[in-house]
Design an enzyme around this catalytic site. Structure first.
Site, mmCIF file in Angstrom:
data_model
loop_
_atom_site.group_PDB
_atom_site.id
_atom_site.type_symbol
_atom_site.label_atom_id
_atom_site.label_comp_id
_atom_site.label_asym_id
_atom_site.label_seq_id
_atom_site.Cartn_x
_atom_site.Cartn_y
_atom_site.Cartn_z
ATOM 1 N N SER A 42 -35.346 36.336 -1.914
ATOM 2 C CA SER A 42 -36.431 35.508 -2.417
ATOM 3 C C SER A 42 -37.480 35.316 -1.332
ATOM 4 O O SER A 42 -37.972 36.291 -0.766
ATOM 5 C CB SER A 42 -35.869 34.186 -2.947
ATOM 6 N N ASP A 186 -35.037 36.915 -9.432
ATOM 7 C CA ASP A 186 -34.745 36.448 -8.075
ATOM 8 C C ASP A 186 -33.305 36.732 -7.647
ATOM 9 O O ASP A 186 -32.358 36.418 -8.367
ATOM 10 C CB ASP A 186 -34.998 34.939 -8.034
#
Length: 329
Positions: A42, A186
């Site tokens: 991320s 993600d």
């Protein structure tokens, strides 16, 4: 010979904390130039890719300090739902009917930081996690690790694509499409701390000969002081979607509790596992925040920086610095 990996957790705007810690260690011990590889999930993926490409850490710190409003640009569809006549405002909360943010600002920032080159173009090792929403060979979704290792099937994707795929946080940002590979979300949904993936990729691609060769420095984004206390449970049988995935904090239950639980606990368990695997070859830098800070709360940047400066003056941080001086050569 040791193989030194700098690993960066996910956490949205709290990536500022990781970047500041790296900046401090780099001033003390030149850790960036001495690193053999970088890993990230991320927001940590953006940092890892930027460092692997040679971006100055000061430039990365500046992104977090000044570009929060550009990164978290609200989605018109979400705004329309918020303002719709007769719409229950509570039900139109962040990310319930549409993702809260568009990724256009993040794309612009990542493009400037990373250019259009491929992972394979990088001279130093890099590892980034993402979740592939459809893997044709498995006929299912699948965890995915992008790296520039010689055996990695994704080594020819663009750095920009890796950065946007790893940071497509569910309900916050839209799924991100990588041309020819489909959509990704993600990587924090399964590995918010990329340390274990980094070790596996380094060994699997021959970057490190064995576990004794690896030195891994793992930096977090601050631990948010939140959870679900026993008195917040009420009737356990009532814990359906409206409790686990409700997009606003309610009755002492954090917003999007299941997503937060997933990201925080995967980071914590990876830290524990890597400590057991590498023993003295591993060091973790992180601290408990004084208040909960959501991954999109860019308005709290000054508070984050203040807390990080306080941590840098602690004996815990000095222990990290001492480990780096001994092991990062």
């Amino acid at each position: 010979m040791t193989f030194k990996i700098l690993s960066c957790d996910g956490g949205g705007i709290r990536g500022l904390i990781t970047a500041l810690l790296i900046q401090d260690l780099d001033k003390r011990s030149q850790i960036i130039a001495k690193a053999d590889g970088f890993a990230g999930t991320s927001t940590g993926g953006l940092i890892a890719l930027g460092l692997a490409r040679g971006a100055p850490i000061a430039e990365i710190v500046d992104i977090y300090r000044t570009q929060g409003s550009a990164i978290f640009k609200e989605n018109d569809a979400w705004l329309t739902q918020q303002q719709a006549p007769g719409q229950d405002a509570e039900l139109a909360g962040p990310g319930l009917f549409a993702c809260q943010y568009v990724n256009t600002g993040l794309q612009q920032i990542a493009r400037k930081l990373l250019g259009t080159g491929k992972l394979a173009d990088l001279s130093r090792f890099v590892v980034v996690n993402s979740a592939r929403l459809w893997d044709p060979s498995a006929k299912s979704w699948a965890p995915c690790t992008f790296s520039n290792g010689s055996k990695n099937p994704y080594r020819d994707i663009r750095m920009l694509d890796a950065a946007l795929a790893t940071s497509a946080a569910p309900s916050y940002f839209p799924p991100y499409e990588v041309n020819g590979l489909g959509y990704f979300a993600d990587g924090g949904v399964f590995a918010n701390n990329p340390s274990v993936a980094a070790i596996a990729e380094a060994l699997g691609n021959g970057q490190a000969g064995n576990l004794n060769d690896i030195r891994l420095l793992s930096l977090g984004t601050g631990m948010s002081p939140q959870g679900i206390a026993p008195d917040a449970i009420g009737t356990p049988l009532n814990w359906g979607v409206s409790k686990w995935l409700w997009p606003a904090a309610s009755e002492n239950v954090p917003a999007a509790a299941l997503l937060g639980l997933t990201m925080d606990t995967t980071a914590a368990i990876a830290a524990r596992q890597v400590e057991q695997i590498l023993n003295s070859g591993y060091q973790r830098g992180n601290f408990l925040l004084g208040q909960p800070i959501g991954l999109d709360e860019w308005e709290k940047v000054p508070a984050m920086e203040k807390e990080t400066r306080t941590y840098m003056n602690s004996t815990a941080w000095q222990h990290v610095c001492d480990w780096v001086e001994t092991n990062w050569r």
